[in-house]
Structures are given as structure tokens and as C-alpha cells.
Write an enzyme that holds these catalytic residues in place. Sequence first.
Site, mmCIF file in Angstrom:
data_model
loop_
_atom_site.group_PDB
_atom_site.id
_atom_site.type_symbol
_atom_site.label_atom_id
_atom_site.label_comp_id
_atom_site.label_asym_id
_atom_site.label_seq_id
_atom_site.Cartn_x
_atom_site.Cartn_y
_atom_site.Cartn_z
ATOM 1 N N GLY A 70 0.779 -1.229 0.000
ATOM 2 C CA GLY A 70 0.000 0.000 0.000
ATOM 3 C C GLY A 70 0.809 1.275 0.000
ATOM 4 O O GLY A 70 0.239 2.371 -0.091
ATOM 5 N N ASP A 191 -4.623 -9.668 -11.300
ATOM 6 C CA ASP A 191 -5.402 -8.452 -11.042
ATOM 7 C C ASP A 191 -4.942 -7.291 -11.917
ATOM 8 O O ASP A 191 -5.328 -6.146 -11.686
ATOM 9 C CB ASP A 191 -5.316 -8.061 -9.561
ATOM 10 C CG ASP A 191 -3.889 -7.748 -9.116
ATOM 11 O OD1 ASP A 191 -2.942 -7.930 -9.926
ATOM 12 O OD2 ASP A 191 -3.716 -7.326 -7.955
#
Length: 217
Positions: A70, A191
Amino acid sequence: MAAIPYEDNIAKPLWLPRHQEKLAEVAKRGDEIRLVFIGDSIIHAWEDFGESAWHAHFAMYGALNLGFGGDRTEHALWRVANGELDGLNSQVVVLMIGTNNTGHRKDPADYTARAITLLVDEIHQRLPNAHILLHAIFPRGKTASDPLRSLNNEINRQIQHLEQRVYVTWLDFTHLFLQSDGSLSREIMDDYLHPNANQYPRWAAALQPHIKQYLKK
């Protein structure tokens, strides 16, 4: 914001504990850490589904993983400014950061590029004897026309000039991931962002010769 060091202790509750763990690892293993990786979840994943490739290609250099899932540029800047490289005399730093600036906020390319430049400066200040292997941000998005892919491409265009510094090598491994038509396959990144487990050995094999080139005997 991208270029201002930032402590993210709210949105990511495990972030500061990981930082503290890495500080402890640096204090314990400092003298043996010849190689450092810095980045976001793509780097962090060397500890997960990239673990076997890490041990095969990098563990012998006492490698330290400073990838945090992140992270944007400001988080990596904060971490480096707050001790994660302190006391080290590492010879090589592998750096890739920026795709979360693109994906989380769609930061303008010049904002992210400036922040990456500041991070390179910060690393060089703290590890003046280290060579920095600066990665082009990996491709993302299913097709070549994906707007986030285009934004990453523009960031890469703006940071490539950093290779003019004698202590920086620019590495663009885009070719490892894209199909001939510029698309990304789910067999590569399911993804369209994070390389699958079977890509880490390929990446490691491509990266290791560059690492060995700058490691002192």
C-alpha cells in the site's frame, strides 16, 4: 503530498509495527545487509509468493526487504527518513515505487516523478556508497490504452533521466510481463497489477546479474 514524508498509522494499522520490525532487523543484521529492496506491495511480496526466488537469488547477499503493501512515495520517504537505512553500509539498493500514487489518487506524473527523485536523493545521502537499481514502474491495466498504465508510463519517462547519475542504473523489465499486443494476461498478473507467483523467479533471474555487477567482492 507525494513528495512530503508521511506517517500512515491510521489506514494501515500494521504499517507502523512492520516499520518497527524492520528497524529491529536493521539493528540486528546491519553488518550483513549488502542488498536492500525498497517499494510497495510488489516488493513486499518477495516475502510471500516470491520467497523461494528470494532465497535462491538474494538471500546470500543478506538482503533486506523494505517493501510495504500500500505504500506511496511519501510513505517510503518517511520510512527512509526515520531509520530504515540508518547504520547500514549496503552496496546495492533496488527501488520501485509509484504505482499506488497512480492507483490511489491518480497523482499527476510530475508529482510522483519528483517524489521518486527525492527518494533517490534520500537513499544516496544515507547510503552514499550504494548503487541504486531504479526500476521502471511495472505495467498495469489489461490493455495498452488503460489510463493508469499510461500514467505509469509517463512517470517512467520522467524518471528515466536519473540513470545519468553515476550511482543509478535504470531497469525496465516491462518486456517480462506484456504480450506482443501490449496487453497483460491474467496468467502474468491476475489483477492486472501484481505479478503472480510464477513471475517472481523470472524477475529474480533478470535482476540478479545487475545486482552482482555492483556488489563488491
